[in-house]
Design a protein around this motif. Structure first.
Motif, PDB file in Angstrom:
ATOM      1  N   GLU A  52       0.828  -1.203   0.000  1.00 39.03           N
ATOM      2  CA  GLU A  52       0.000   0.000   0.000  1.00 39.03           C
ATOM      3  C   GLU A  52       0.866   1.258   0.000  1.00 39.03           C
ATOM      4  OE1 GLU A  52      -2.523  -0.380   3.364  1.00 39.03           O
ATOM      5  OE2 GLU A  52      -3.712  -2.039   2.519  1.00 39.03           O
ATOM      6  N   LEU A  53       2.006   1.217   0.710  1.00 42.14           N
ATOM      7  CA  LEU A  53       2.911   2.373   0.701  1.00 42.14           C
ATOM      8  C   LEU A  53       3.477   2.620  -0.695  1.00 42.14           C
ATOM      9  CD1 LEU A  53       4.990   1.946   3.990  1.00 42.14           C
ATOM     10  CD2 LEU A  53       3.345   3.741   3.496  1.00 42.14           C
ATOM     11  N   LEU A  54       3.862   1.542  -1.369  1.00 43.04           N
ATOM     12  CA  LEU A  54       4.499   1.673  -2.686  1.00 43.04           C
ATOM     13  C   LEU A  54       3.500   1.924  -3.801  1.00 43.04           C
ATOM     14  CD1 LEU A  54       7.121  -1.213  -2.504  1.00 43.04           C
ATOM     15  CD2 LEU A  54       7.470   1.204  -2.019  1.00 43.04           C
ATOM     16  N   SER A  55       2.223   1.536  -3.622  1.00 46.26           N
ATOM     17  CA  SER A  55       1.216   1.663  -4.680  1.00 46.26           C
ATOM     18  C   SER A  55       1.164   3.102  -5.217  1.00 46.26           C
ATOM     19  CB  SER A  55      -0.156   1.268  -4.126  1.00 46.26           C
ATOM     20  OG  SER A  55      -1.140   1.429  -5.108  1.00 46.26           O
ATOM     21  N   PRO A  56       1.070   3.260  -6.550  1.00 47.66           N
ATOM     22  CA  PRO A  56       0.847   2.230  -7.588  1.00 47.66           C
ATOM     23  C   PRO A  56       2.127   1.643  -8.178  1.00 47.66           C
ATOM     24  CG  PRO A  56       0.615   4.389  -8.563  1.00 47.66           C
ATOM     25  CD  PRO A  56       0.928   4.619  -7.105  1.00 47.66           C
ATOM     26  N   LEU A  57       3.280   1.830  -7.513  1.00 43.68           N
ATOM     27  CA  LEU A  57       4.538   1.281  -8.009  1.00 43.68           C
ATOM     28  C   LEU A  57       4.546  -0.233  -7.829  1.00 43.68           C
ATOM     29  CD1 LEU A  57       7.382   1.929  -9.126  1.00 43.68           C
ATOM     30  CD2 LEU A  57       8.164   2.039  -6.746  1.00 43.68           C
ATOM     31  N   THR A  58       4.800  -0.960  -8.924  1.00 47.01           N
ATOM     32  CA  THR A  58       4.882  -2.416  -8.899  1.00 47.01           C
ATOM     33  C   THR A  58       6.275  -2.853  -9.338  1.00 47.01           C
ATOM     34  OG1 THR A  58       4.108  -2.622 -11.176  1.00 47.01           O
ATOM     35  CG2 THR A  58       2.431  -2.606  -9.430  1.00 47.01           C
ATOM     36  N   MET A  59       6.557  -4.154  -9.185  1.00 46.76           N
ATOM     37  CA  MET A  59       7.868  -4.666  -9.563  1.00 46.76           C
ATOM     38  C   MET A  59       8.131  -4.489 -11.054  1.00 46.76           C
ATOM     39  SD  MET A  59       9.483  -8.518  -9.229  1.00 46.76           S
ATOM     40  CE  MET A  59       9.283  -8.562  -7.462  1.00 46.76           C
ATOM     41  N   SER A  60       7.116  -4.813 -11.884  1.00 48.20           N
ATOM     42  CA  SER A  60       7.309  -4.682 -13.334  1.00 48.20           C
ATOM     43  C   SER A  60       7.515  -3.226 -13.723  1.00 48.20           C
ATOM     44  CB  SER A  60       6.106  -5.278 -14.075  1.00 48.20           C
ATOM     45  OG  SER A  60       4.925  -4.566 -13.750  1.00 48.20           O
ATOM     46  N   LEU A  61       6.766  -2.303 -13.102  1.00 51.12           N
ATOM     47  CA  LEU A  61       6.931  -0.878 -13.401  1.00 51.12           C
ATOM     48  C   LEU A  61       8.302  -0.394 -12.956  1.00 51.12           C
ATOM     49  CD1 LEU A  61       5.429   1.566 -14.545  1.00 51.12           C
ATOM     50  CD2 LEU A  61       4.644   2.082 -12.243  1.00 51.12           C
ATOM     51  N   PHE A  62       8.772  -0.881 -11.803  1.00 49.35           N
ATOM     52  CA  PHE A  62      10.091  -0.513 -11.309  1.00 49.35           C
ATOM     53  C   PHE A  62      11.175  -1.031 -12.249  1.00 49.35           C
ATOM     54  CE2 PHE A  62      13.852  -1.351  -8.656  1.00 49.35           C
ATOM     55  CZ  PHE A  62      14.051  -0.098  -8.098  1.00 49.35           C
ATOM     56  N   ASP A  63      11.030  -2.279 -12.724  1.00 48.05           N
ATOM     57  CA  ASP A  63      12.041  -2.870 -13.613  1.00 48.05           C
ATOM     58  C   ASP A  63      12.066  -2.193 -14.966  1.00 48.05           C
ATOM     59  OD1 ASP A  63      12.776  -4.627 -11.652  1.00 48.05           O
ATOM     60  OD2 ASP A  63      11.529  -6.274 -12.380  1.00 48.05           O
ATOM     61  N   GLU A  64      10.896  -1.895 -15.533  1.00 51.98           N
ATOM     62  CA  GLU A  64      10.825  -1.424 -16.918  1.00 51.98           C
ATOM     63  C   GLU A  64      10.937   0.087 -17.048  1.00 51.98           C
ATOM     64  OE1 GLU A  64       7.531  -3.021 -19.019  1.00 51.98           O
ATOM     65  OE2 GLU A  64       7.798  -5.034 -18.277  1.00 51.98           O
ATOM     66  N   ILE A  65      10.699   0.837 -15.963  1.00 49.68           N
ATOM     67  CA  ILE A  65      10.719   2.305 -16.058  1.00 49.68           C
ATOM     68  C   ILE A  65      11.772   2.915 -15.133  1.00 49.68           C
ATOM     69  CG2 ILE A  65       9.381   4.408 -15.667  1.00 49.68           C
ATOM     70  CD1 ILE A  65       8.582   2.976 -18.161  1.00 49.68           C
ATOM     71  N   TYR A  66      11.756   2.534 -13.860  1.00 47.67           N
ATOM     72  CA  TYR A  66      12.558   3.239 -12.867  1.00 47.67           C
ATOM     73  C   TYR A  66      13.935   2.617 -12.655  1.00 47.67           C
ATOM     74  CZ  TYR A  66       8.444   5.966 -11.760  1.00 47.67           C
ATOM     75  OH  TYR A  66       7.382   6.818 -11.839  1.00 47.67           O
ATOM     76  N   SER A  67      14.299   1.651 -13.453  1.00 49.36           N
ATOM     77  CA  SER A  67      15.656   1.126 -13.441  1.00 49.36           C
ATOM     78  C   SER A  67      16.095   0.929 -14.880  1.00 49.36           C
ATOM     79  CB  SER A  67      15.713  -0.203 -12.676  1.00 49.36           C
ATOM     80  OG  SER A  67      14.867  -1.165 -13.281  1.00 49.36           O
TER      81      SER A  67
END
Length: 886
Positions: free
Chosen positions: A112-127
């Motif tokens: 809930e703290l990280l939402s709407p950040l997900t693992m796939s979004l982190f991998d494909e956009i933020y890294s």
């Protein structure tokens, strides 16, 4: 969300490692194998957990200790500092979250703290690392187009992958030309079953047909004696036709070929075409001789590269020289058109200012019908209706006021009448008193008369006074309630309804045209000519721009024909006029040197004949087009035509011979086939034999019919085929529904991706254009969709598709899309951007441009750079960025 600190207990090569991060941009420097990627995977694991399916994550599991994990401190708006603690051996790898107030949370609280950040979004956009950019290098343009649009719209490739999965499942069930898929096999089986059913049904229908044929056979046998002579005569004719059938086929083929072979030119022009062909062959021979001697001279001479290039492309240059004047006129016209468009745009701006200063139009309004011819009649009718309704409403209001005035006057009249009646009521009262006094004073008769008269008067006055009071009371009630007559109320309601309808229509037109709905429609009419003038100006601008584009294409086509001069002329992007001037200079100066060089040869009188031969060759082509009405364009077409014409002459002679020979055997109006003639001969022979063996043949045929009828009656297998057909249809329906489900899923996901793309695309392209302009130093200033395809444009407006870009520019575009996604969602998602040496293959200038973009983004988003690049360290020191060394 920003990473404040991390503490690695045991992860990969690190043991008890602590790193503090800057809230904006920070550089973590280390050599290869120093553990930079380990830091990134530790952050990823702390945020999203251990994954047994992720082989990379398992590579970091230490072998010397059971404590696999660590702690991560975050700063999250609304929650302050938050600590995340995660160990694989504790709580099955689930995280424990510690808030500032001392409250603890679990894995769900972390999500809930990280939402709407997900693992796939982190991998494909933020890294970002070099491997991710490498994944894009092997993609085709279409695949890259879909990948970038999916990434920009949703931040993930999942929707695109889901579409491909649905398509693969659908292909497993059915392919258009497939044989292996299950549905294809069932359809083939179903077609075969239908064929068997059709044959079976046809056999059963033959039952009645057999009975009818029996009757027909008896009738034929009874009538055969009358037709014997006709059959014998007909048989003789058929035999003659069979003998001559080969000649008949030849004649038909010649007729068909004559009808289909349209020479589109009179065959009498054959000699003219032959003459043109002879002239062309002579010119071709002369040109070949010229080129051979020219090449020999060049091989023997010491000509410069420019002269050699001129001689190698002399024909193209001489053709181009004929268009020098036309291209100069084209450039002049293009310049004039550009100035004209600027002036027209200025007039449009002037009209817009006039419309803006007028109170008739809403501020910042955008007319939905700005490019349409505004209907003056429509506005005029609405203005007339508005005036009529307002006048009618004013008249009705006046009538209401008049009615109220009459009521007030009537009430005042009743009040005066009441006062007068009260005064007159004293007279009968006095008469009664006098009469009573006279009766008492012995004047009874006269007194009695006065009493009776006074009573009558008193009653009359009293009744009149009572009536007046009642009328006065009713009048006061009407006035206090403001009651209006019923017919006026009805008219007022009708006019109010019409007024509301006109107001709605007025508001609709005001919204479409940008008018102020508070102003009278009649006032709008004065500004309609300005709108129409603006529309006409825009049409002129569109026409001029179309002409500009045509001239540009004309010049580009001229330049494309001289591709051989690319290395000798400046780029066309610098200046068309400069390019044309350099071409003219090259043709004049280098051409003069080339001609001077050729005079050293044995035949100086032949110099310059190449252009003359080319001109004569073009004259022959023009004569050829005129002679053939545009049908023959090349000499090869002439040769083919001459062969066809000669062949046609021979075929026409043979056709006349055959028509004369077969005129008495075959009819011109009928079509014959050898098989039909032989079948007819056999039929006639058979019929003649039947006449001799009438009774035995009839008995045998009758017996055969009866046998067939009995077989039809005994065979009952059609019901079994129907049952099999029904079961097969059920299975086909089931598989078809399954196929339709996959198709529907593919369509829904595709539509969803298109909708997400359309909703976010404008902002995404805007941010992408800004970032790409900074990365490329304004070499490319815009990213947009052109006919559904993603293109980037330079500052001159020239647009390039993805397959036309260099590898470096494509990498910059991919990076721009990812960074643009972060900017477009920075209000919803606050996450750090982690980059692991994604710029290794960049040159120094591109690195500086990328670092500047990242530093600007770090004002709103935390940026963590993991690098072994010394240039980045230099940049960080110059810009006083926080650094950490591994």
């Amino acid at each position: 969300m920003k990473i404040r600190r991390l503490e690695i207990v045991a992860f990969g090569k690190w043991r008890n490692k602590t790193v503090n991060f800057s809230p904006d941009m920070m550089v973590v420097y280390g050599d290869n194998e120093a553990g930079k990627s380990t830091l990134y995977h530790f952050i990823r694991t702390m945020l999203f957990g251990f994954s047994a399916r992720d082989k990379k994550s398992q590579l970091y599991k230490p072998k010397d200790t059971e404590q696999f994990g660590g702690r991560l401190w975050l700063t999250i708006p609304g929650y302050g500092d938050v600590k995340i603690e995660r160990f694989e051996s504790v709580r099955k790898g689930k995280a424990t979250v510690y808030f500032e107030e001392g409250i603890e949370g679990d894995e769900q609280a972390l999500k809930e703290l990280l939402s709407p950040l997900t693992m796939s979004l982190f991998d494909e956009i933020y890294s970002l690392d070099p491997d991710q950019l490498f994944d894009y290098k092997g993609l085709s343009e279409d695949a890259l187009q879909r990948s970038l649009l999916s990434l920009g719209a949703t931040g993930s490739h999942r929707l695109m992958q889901l579409t491909d999965e649905y398509n693969r499942e659908r292909q497993k069930l059915y392919k258009v030309k497939g044989r292996v898929p299950e549905l294809n096999q069932l359809l083939e089986k179903y077609r075969e079953l239908n064929r068997r059913i059709t044959e079976k049904e046809a056999n059963e229908k033959n039952y009645q047909t057999l009975c009818e044929k029996e009757e027909q056979l008896i009738k034929v046998l009874n009538d055969n004696r009358k037709t014997v002579a006709e059959l014998q005569s007909r048989k003789q004719v058929v035999e003659d036709q069979i003998k001559s059938y080969s000649l008949y086929v030849e004649m038909q083929e010649l007729l068909e070929h004559r009808d289909s072979n349209n020479l589109f030119s009179d065959i009498s022009q054959k000699e003219d075409y032959q003459e043109l062909l002879v002239k062309y062959d002579y010119i071709k021979e002369e040109k070949e001789s010229y080129h051979a001697k020219q090449l020999a001279i060049l091989n023997e001479s010491t000509a410069s590269p420019a002269v050699k290039h001129y001689l190698a492309h002399q024909e193209e240059l001489e053709k181009a020289s004929l268009g020098f004047s036309e291209m100069e006129q084209t450039l002049l016209k293009e310049s004039w058109l550009s100035d004209t468009v600027t002036e027209l745009m200025s007039e449009v701006d002037s009209i817009d200012k006039k419309l803006e200063y007028s109170n008739v139009f809403e501020k910042n309004s955008v007319s939905k019908r700005e490019l349409m011819e505004v209907s003056h009649e429509e506005i005029e009718n609405l203005a007339r209706q508005e005036n009529e309704v307002n006048m009618t409403m004013s008249e009705l209001n006046n009538k209401v006021e008049e009615e109220k005035s009459r009521e007030a006057y009537y009430m005042s009249h009743l009040e005066r009448e009441q006062g007068q009646l009260i005064k007159w009521g004293l007279v009968p009262l006095i008469a009664l008193l006098i009469g009573l006094v006279m009766i008492v004073s012995s004047q009874a008769t006269f007194g009695l008369v006065l009493v009776v008269l006074g009573g009558i008067l008193m009653g009359t006055v009293g009744y009149r006074l009572f009536t007046t009071k009642q009328l006065l009371r009713l009048s006061k009630e009407r006035q206090s309630n403001e009651t209006t007559s019923q017919h006026l109320v009805t008219e007022l309601n009708q006019v109010s309804h019409e007024q509301s309808r006109i107001l709605l229509e007025k508001q609709r037109l005001a919204q479409e045209l940008g008018f102020n709905s508070n102003q009278p429609v009649e006032k709008w009419l004065g500004y309609l000519p300005l709108l129409n003038q603006k529309k006409r100006l825009l049409q002129k601008i569109e026409t001029q721009q179309f002409e500009l584009e045509r001239l540009n294409n004309q010049f580009k086509a001229y330049q494309d024909n001289l591709y051989c001069m690319d290395e000798w002329l400046p780029p066309l992007t610098l200046s068309k006029k400069k390019w044309l001037s350099e071409l003219q200079r090259f043709y004049t100066e280098v051409g003069a040197k080339a001609r001077q060089q050729l005079k050293v040869g044995d035949e100086p009188e032949r110099i310059g004949t190449l252009a003359e031969l080319t001109r004569r060759e073009e004259e022959i082509s023009q004569k050829l087009l005129v002679l053939s009405n545009g049908q023959l364009e090349t000499i090869e077409d002439v040769k083919a035509w001459l062969v066809t014409a000669t062949q046609k002459e021979q075929e026409d002679a043979r056709l006349n011979q055959l028509q004369h020979q077969l005129s008495g055997v075959f009819s011109e109006h009928l079509i014959y086939s050898e098989q039909d003639l032989r079948e007819e001969e056999e039929k006639l022979t058979h019929q003649l034999h039947e006449l001799q063996d009438n009774q035995p043949v009839l008995a045998d045929q009758l017996q055969a019919y009866r046998f067939d009828i009995k077989q039809h009656e005994l065979d009952g297998s059609l019901a079994v085929l129907y049952q099999e057909q029904s079961e097969l249809e059920c299975e086909l329906t089931r598989l078809s529904e399954k196929w339709s489900t996959y198709k529907l899923g593919e369509t829904v996901v595709t539509k969803l991706l298109e909708r997400l793309t359309s909703e976010r695309l404008s902002h995404l392209l805007l941010f992408t254009s800004e970032i790409l302009a900074e990365l490329t130093e304004n070499n490319y200033v815009e990213c947009r969709l052109l006919e559904g395809r993603l293109v980037i444009c330079n500052h001159e407006g020239v647009c390039y598709h993805l397959d036309e870009l260099s590898t470096g520019t494509r990498d910059q575009l991919i990076l721009s899309v990812r960074l643009a996604f972060i900017l477009s969602y920075q209000q919803e998602i606050k996450a750090p951007l982690i980059i692991d040496d994604a710029w290794l293959h960049y040159d120094q200038q591109r690195k500086i441009q990328l670092f500047n973009v990242l530093q600007k983004m770090s004002q709103d988003n935390q940026v963590i750079c993991l690098s072994s690049d010394q240039e980045l360290m230099t940049y960080a020191e110059v810009n006083e960025l926080k650094m950490d060394y591994l």
